[in-house]
Write an enzyme that holds these catalytic residues in place. Structure first.
Site, short mmCIF file in Angstrom:
data_model
loop_
_atom_site.label_atom_id
_atom_site.label_comp_id
_atom_site.label_asym_id
_atom_site.label_seq_id
_atom_site.Cartn_x
_atom_site.Cartn_y
_atom_site.Cartn_z
N LYS A 1 -12.35 -1.98 7.26
CA LYS A 1 -11.77 -2.94 8.19
C LYS A 1 -12.36 -2.75 9.59
CE LYS A 1 -8.56 -3.78 4.94
NZ LYS A 1 -8.34 -3.10 3.69
N TRP B 1 0.84 -1.21 0.00
CA TRP B 1 0.00 0.00 0.00
C TRP B 1 0.87 1.24 0.00
CZ3 TRP B 1 -4.44 -0.55 -1.96
CH2 TRP B 1 -5.15 -1.73 -1.79
N ASP C 1 -1.67 6.54 6.51
CA ASP C 1 -2.72 5.65 6.00
C ASP C 1 -2.97 4.62 7.10
OD1 ASP C 1 -4.30 3.74 4.87
OD2 ASP C 1 -2.98 3.31 3.16
#
Ligand SMILES: Cc1ncc(COP(=O)(O)O)c(C=O)c1O
Length: 276
Positions: A112, A18, A88
């Site tokens: 999530k 990511w 992030d």
């Protein structure tokens, strides 16, 4: 697009897939410096502070608090000097307390720990809003959302409603420190099983292990396939690791019950007894 002002450089810490995607996107906007990377170690660890080389006067420093695919997580916030820290936090948001005062911006996809997909939470330090440039499209300008209480457009009302319910559940579970204790207990049980003998092998280095995504391997890929098939049949679905890294990945997000970890640990013991 909002924070990387013309003529400045953004620092990015490369800790996994990511982070790589964030770097790729930032390069479309301006100058990017990768301050440190653990790619050479297959992203099995979080960098030590001495490994990071920051740009003096950087626009910001970007980090990924939990590396969803590789199963690593920062245990503490890195010291980044005066540059605002941008995080992030998609895959560990609200899994533990956040020292929000040490961040300039935190962003997280909801899917999530917050609620359903389709909602993204952004927390930004107020003074950073001044960096946004008038050439930005209205919807891409953080000032638009800040000035309109996040209601400039018609938002994903149902997603936000469910996120609200999840926050109530989180409070009733003891808030962030309460959920942290539960998350630590869940992960500790699973890592203890991985470390018990030599059959299972954790892929993240011990000091960098994630409480959210526990990645491990079996002695052979054939055994991994069988494990995955039998686990799915036993109701333990979704254990196959991301295709980039292979192996197994048990995601223990806030909503995943401790009883589920107990069932998985029992299954792992039994699988090893039969196939080990
Ligand atoms: C750390 C991290 N960042 C970003 C993303 C991308 O989220 P989305 O699919 O909502 O764009 C994910 C998704 O798994 C993630 O785990």
């Amino acid at each position: 697009m909002n924070l990387l002002t013309s003529g400045s450089t953004a620092d990015y810490i490369d800790t996994g897939s990511w982070a790589v995607k964030a770097i790729k996107e930032a390069k479309r906007v301006g100058s990017v410096h990768v301050t440190g990377s653990t790619k050479a170690d297959s992203y099995s660890r979080i960098p030590e502070s001495g490994e990071l080389k920051f740009t003096p006067g950087a626009a910001y420093v970007h980090m990924t608090s939990n590396n969803t695919i590789e199963g690593t997580q920062w245990k503490s916030i890195p010291e980044v000097g005066n540059a605002p820290l941008v995080c992030d936090a998609s895959s560990d948001i609200f899994s533990r307390p956040i020292d929000i005062g040490r961040h300039g911006l935190v962003y997280a996809g909801a899917q999530k720990n917050l609620g359903p997909s389709g909602v993204t939470l952004v927390m930004i330090r107020e003074d950073l809003l001044q960096r946004s440039n008038d050439s930005l499209h209205t919807m891409l300008d953080y000032r638009t959302h800040a000035n309109n209480d996040s209601l400039y457009n018609t938002p994903n009302t149902f997603g936000i409603y469910v996120l609200g319910l999840t926050m109530k559940w989180l409070r009733a579970s003891g808030g962030l420190s309460g959920i942290q204790a539960i998350n630590e207990r869940k992960a500790a049980k699973l890592y203890a099983e991985i470390d018990r003998g030599g059959f299972y092998r954790g892929t993240a280095q011990k000091g960098s292990r994630s409480l959210m995504n526990v990645t491990f391997r079996l002695p052979t890929e054939d055994l991994e396939k069988t494990f995955n098939k039998e686990a799915t049949a036993a109701g333990l679905d979704g254990l196959k690791g991301h295709r980039l890294v292979g192996g197994m990945r048990a995601s223990l997000y806030n909503a995943f019950p401790e009883a589920g970890v107990d069932v998985l640990v029992d299954f792992m013991r039994e699988f090893e007894r039969r196939r080990g």
